[in-house]
Design a protein around this motif. Structure first.
Motif, PDB file in Angstrom:
ATOM      1  N   THR A  35       0.836  -1.191   0.000  1.00  0.00           N
ATOM      2  CA  THR A  35       0.000   0.000   0.000  1.00  0.00           C
ATOM      3  C   THR A  35       0.871   1.241   0.000  1.00  0.00           C
ATOM      4  OG1 THR A  35      -0.159   0.053   2.415  1.00  0.00           O
ATOM      5  CG2 THR A  35      -1.866  -1.156   1.232  1.00  0.00           C
ATOM      6  N   CYS A  36       0.288   2.346  -0.447  1.00  0.00           N
ATOM      7  CA  CYS A  36       1.030   3.597  -0.526  1.00  0.00           C
ATOM      8  C   CYS A  36       1.101   4.253   0.857  1.00  0.00           C
ATOM      9  CB  CYS A  36       0.356   4.542  -1.511  1.00  0.00           C
ATOM     10  SG  CYS A  36       1.269   6.075  -1.799  1.00  0.00           S
ATOM     11  N   ALA A  37       2.291   4.694   1.219  1.00  0.00           N
ATOM     12  CA  ALA A  37       2.470   5.412   2.483  1.00  0.00           C
ATOM     13  C   ALA A  37       2.503   6.915   2.258  1.00  0.00           C
ATOM     14  CB  ALA A  37       3.757   4.960   3.166  1.00  0.00           C
ATOM     15  N   GLY A  38       2.627   7.338   0.987  1.00  0.00           N
ATOM     16  CA  GLY A  38       2.662   8.758   0.685  1.00  0.00           C
ATOM     17  C   GLY A  38       3.715   9.103  -0.344  1.00  0.00           C
ATOM     18  N   VAL A  39       3.750  10.373  -0.730  1.00  0.00           N
ATOM     19  CA  VAL A  39       4.725  10.899  -1.691  1.00  0.00           C
ATOM     20  C   VAL A  39       5.411  12.106  -1.060  1.00  0.00           C
ATOM     21  CG1 VAL A  39       5.050  11.940  -3.966  1.00  0.00           C
ATOM     22  CG2 VAL A  39       3.362  10.110  -3.671  1.00  0.00           C
ATOM     23  N   TRP A  40       6.731  12.165  -1.206  1.00  0.00           N
ATOM     24  CA  TRP A  40       7.518  13.265  -0.636  1.00  0.00           C
ATOM     25  C   TRP A  40       8.551  13.757  -1.637  1.00  0.00           C
ATOM     26  CZ3 TRP A  40       5.982   9.028   2.196  1.00  0.00           C
ATOM     27  CH2 TRP A  40       5.288   9.272   3.379  1.00  0.00           C
ATOM     28  N   GLU A  41       8.951  14.996  -1.450  1.00  0.00           N
ATOM     29  CA  GLU A  41      10.170  15.465  -2.113  1.00  0.00           C
ATOM     30  C   GLU A  41      11.317  14.572  -1.646  1.00  0.00           C
ATOM     31  OE1 GLU A  41      10.402  17.914  -4.251  1.00  0.00           O
ATOM     32  OE2 GLU A  41       8.519  19.046  -4.011  1.00  0.00           O
ATOM     33  N   ALA A  42      12.277  14.324  -2.524  1.00  0.00           N
ATOM     34  CA  ALA A  42      13.359  13.392  -2.187  1.00  0.00           C
ATOM     35  C   ALA A  42      14.074  13.799  -0.901  1.00  0.00           C
ATOM     36  CB  ALA A  42      14.344  13.310  -3.342  1.00  0.00           C
ATOM     37  N   ALA A  43      14.291  15.108  -0.716  1.00  0.00           N
ATOM     38  CA  ALA A  43      15.017  15.580   0.464  1.00  0.00           C
ATOM     39  C   ALA A  43      14.196  15.494   1.738  1.00  0.00           C
ATOM     40  CB  ALA A  43      15.475  17.031   0.237  1.00  0.00           C
ATOM     41  N   GLU A  44      12.893  15.271   1.584  1.00  0.00           N
ATOM     42  CA  GLU A  44      12.009  15.258   2.748  1.00  0.00           C
ATOM     43  C   GLU A  44      11.499  13.868   3.088  1.00  0.00           C
ATOM     44  OE1 GLU A  44       8.961  18.052   1.796  1.00  0.00           O
ATOM     45  OE2 GLU A  44      10.329  19.775   1.752  1.00  0.00           O
ATOM     46  N   LEU A  45      12.067  12.831   2.468  1.00  0.00           N
ATOM     47  CA  LEU A  45      11.628  11.472   2.750  1.00  0.00           C
ATOM     48  C   LEU A  45      11.810  11.163   4.234  1.00  0.00           C
ATOM     49  CD1 LEU A  45      10.643   8.779   1.435  1.00  0.00           C
ATOM     50  CD2 LEU A  45      13.064   8.115   1.343  1.00  0.00           C
ATOM     51  N   PRO A  46      10.748  10.762   4.946  1.00  0.00           N
ATOM     52  CA  PRO A  46      10.865  10.495   6.385  1.00  0.00           C
ATOM     53  C   PRO A  46      11.916   9.425   6.689  1.00  0.00           C
ATOM     54  CG  PRO A  46       8.561  10.627   5.749  1.00  0.00           C
ATOM     55  CD  PRO A  46       9.355  10.631   4.482  1.00  0.00           C
ATOM     56  N   GLY A 371      -5.825   3.611  -7.365  1.00  0.00           N
ATOM     57  CA  GLY A 371      -5.747   4.639  -8.394  1.00  0.00           C
ATOM     58  C   GLY A 371      -5.105   5.937  -7.975  1.00  0.00           C
ATOM     59  N   LYS A 372      -4.632   6.026  -6.720  1.00  0.00           N
ATOM     60  CA  LYS A 372      -3.989   7.249  -6.232  1.00  0.00           C
ATOM     61  C   LYS A 372      -2.700   6.902  -5.502  1.00  0.00           C
ATOM     62  CE  LYS A 372      -7.839  10.420  -5.226  1.00  0.00           C
ATOM     63  NZ  LYS A 372      -8.379  11.304  -4.167  1.00  0.00           N
ATOM     64  N   PHE A 373      -1.796   7.854  -5.466  1.00  0.00           N
ATOM     65  CA  PHE A 373      -0.626   7.746  -4.593  1.00  0.00           C
ATOM     66  C   PHE A 373      -0.916   8.518  -3.313  1.00  0.00           C
ATOM     67  CE2 PHE A 373       2.064   7.311  -8.632  1.00  0.00           C
ATOM     68  CZ  PHE A 373       2.074   5.923  -8.538  1.00  0.00           C
ATOM     69  N   GLU A 374      -1.826   7.986  -2.528  1.00  0.00           N
ATOM     70  CA  GLU A 374      -2.160   8.587  -1.249  1.00  0.00           C
ATOM     71  C   GLU A 374      -2.178   7.488  -0.192  1.00  0.00           C
ATOM     72  OE1 GLU A 374      -5.694  10.967  -1.452  1.00  0.00           O
ATOM     73  OE2 GLU A 374      -4.815  12.369  -2.908  1.00  0.00           O
ATOM     74  N   GLU A 375      -1.964   7.869   1.025  1.00  0.00           N
ATOM     75  CA  GLU A 375      -1.845   6.905   2.112  1.00  0.00           C
ATOM     76  C   GLU A 375      -3.054   5.976   2.168  1.00  0.00           C
ATOM     77  OE1 GLU A 375      -0.866   6.776   6.934  1.00  0.00           O
ATOM     78  OE2 GLU A 375      -1.248   8.696   5.921  1.00  0.00           O
ATOM     79  N   GLY A 376      -2.775   4.686   2.246  1.00  0.00           N
ATOM     80  CA  GLY A 376      -3.825   3.691   2.368  1.00  0.00           C
ATOM     81  C   GLY A 376      -4.303   3.106   1.055  1.00  0.00           C
ATOM     82  N   TYR A 377      -3.925   3.711  -0.059  1.00  0.00           N
ATOM     83  CA  TYR A 377      -4.311   3.178  -1.364  1.00  0.00           C
ATOM     84  C   TYR A 377      -3.369   2.039  -1.763  1.00  0.00           C
ATOM     85  CZ  TYR A 377      -7.841   6.633  -2.586  1.00  0.00           C
ATOM     86  OH  TYR A 377      -8.989   7.392  -2.622  1.00  0.00           O
TER      87      TYR A 377
END
Length: 427
Positions: A35-46, A371-377
């Motif tokens: 599942t998708c955990a989210g999308v971040w700028e490369a420098a901001e990846l948790p 269908g989305k790159f959002e958390e839980g998808y």
């Protein structure tokens, strides 16, 4: 169906709403167990994801996987033929004779191998698929789709009237075969599931529809069929079911509409039928290439979106000649422009952003959070190399995606494809 955990780095693009596409240039999309955990700028990846395997896709576009919610697998053999005919004539001249061949398992094996291999290599990650009336051949199709890693619903077709002798079933035999098939396949697969498939009202009696309504309730399975595709078909249904207030009621009366039902086309849905679809949450599979090729008409998709209907895209092979969802998006935009110009200027044409939403979120939602790159998808993703479309101008990722919507069939090469976090073999 848990997949891997990893990070995709590239130009991440997805629909943040029906009308807006969000892009993170050089961003990171995180897949955590499918599942998708989210999308971040490369420098901001948790930091919590910093240790995951990083797959650097360079300058490629990374977009959600696409869902084809109406396709006929047995018709793939004659795609591109018979496009000079209208629906009912085309069915009798091409479709029914071809589908009768699938009583031969040898033929089914060869034909479905070609279809499944091409679907696996396409931009489609999930599909809602018609088979034929033949249970053994439908199982062959399900087995082959399962092996690809794609997610699909597959239907054994029901037909007990107005069909050639080689395809018509008795009502009792059709219902009994459907029950046996469901008993055998439910729970057998990880990614492939059955779907009830009355072909359309002209080929299914009220008695069989009633049986299928009971079967749907008994087995708790989804439904797919056709609705209001062609003017001659709509008139015919009115003659066959004079008791129904609209074509859609010929299904709804037997409990076959609802949020787990896909009805293809809906080109000529009346106001009452549109309200019925909205109220029941029934999905509309918009098949613009097929509607054009078979001269059926142009569905009012703008109206359906504005009124809150659930809508996705279908290739409708072989009414449509191509499995490409890029082509389906481009055709949806073009058809809506013709409808706006020639039929109803009160309904604005679709934008490419809306077509992209239909191909990803709109159809994907039939399968759940897809269908989305959002958390839980679920993490369905395509890595797209569009370098073959290069020109002298430097385009932003959003512009490159717009170009792919219209030119993807000729120059958007898939380098990676994931379904629920699992890498699909594109070889």
């Amino acid at each position: 169906m848990a997949g891997e955990s990893f990070v995709l780095k590239g130009n991440i693009c997805w629909s943040s709403s029906k009308t807006e596409v969000e892009c993170v240039e050089g961003g990171c999309a995180v897949c955590a167990g499918g599942t998708c955990a989210g999308v971040w700028e490369a420098a901001e990846l948790p930091d919590v994801y910093a240790g995951l395997p990083l797959i650097d896709c360079g300058d490629a576009l990374v977009v959600p996987g696409m869902s084809d919610i109406h396709v006929h697998a047995p018709q793939y053999t004659f795609r591109g033929l018979g496009m000079d005919r209208e629906l009912l004539d085309w069915l009798n001249a091409y479709t029914f004779p071809e589908e009768a061949r699938y009583r031969d398992l040898d033929y089914a094996e060869r034909a479905y191998t070609v279809f499944v291999d091409d679907l696996r290599r396409s931009a489609t990650c999930r599909a809602v698929v018609f088979g034929t009336i033949h249970v053994p051949a439908t199982k062959v199709l399900m087995n082959k789709l399962e092996a690809t890693g794609l997610v699909s619903y597959v239907g054994k077709v029901n037909m007990d009237r107005n069909s050639p002798l080689s395809l018509v079933e008795t009502s009792q035999a059709s219902a009994a075969a459907t029950r046996r098939w469901l008993d055998d396949v439910i729970g057998r697969y990880e990614r492939t599931a059955p779907i009830l498939t009355p072909r359309f009202t002209p080929s299914v009696t009220d008695g069989l529809m009633k049986d299928l309504g009971w079967i749907r309730e008994e087995f708790d399975v989804p439904v797919q069929s056709h609705l209001s595709e062609n003017l001659s078909e709509v008139k015919w249904v009115g003659e066959l079911c004079p008791w129904a207030s609209c074509y859609g009621e010929a299904y709804n009366f037997f409990g076959l509409l609802g949020p787990r039902t896909v009805m293809a086309h809906c080109v000529y849905s009346t106001d009452d039928e549109v309200e019925l679809l909205r109220r029941t949450g029934t999905y509309v599979a918009h098949c613009p290439q097929s509607n054009t090729q078979l001269a059926s008409g142009i569905a009012p998709i703008r109206r359906y979106l504005d009124e809150g209907l659930s809508v996705g895209l279908g290739s409708d092979v072989a009414g449509g000649a191509s499995l490409s969802m890029w082509r389906a998006m481009s055709d949806a935009v073009a058809a809506s422009k013709l409808r706006w110009r020639l039929v109803d200027q009160a309904l604005a044409p679709l934008t490419w952003q809306e077509a992209f939403w239909l191909a990803t979120v709109g159809g994907g939602s039939f399968f759940g959070f897809v269908g989305k790159f959002e958390e839980g998808y679920e993490f369905d993703a395509l890595v797209v190399d569009d370098s073959a479309l290069a020109g002298p101008r430097d385009l932003l990722p959003l512009e490159r995606l717009e170009r792919c919507v219209h030119l993807g069939s000729e120059g958007a090469r898939l380098t990676r494809k994931y379904v629920a976090g699992r890498l699909i073999d594109l070889a």
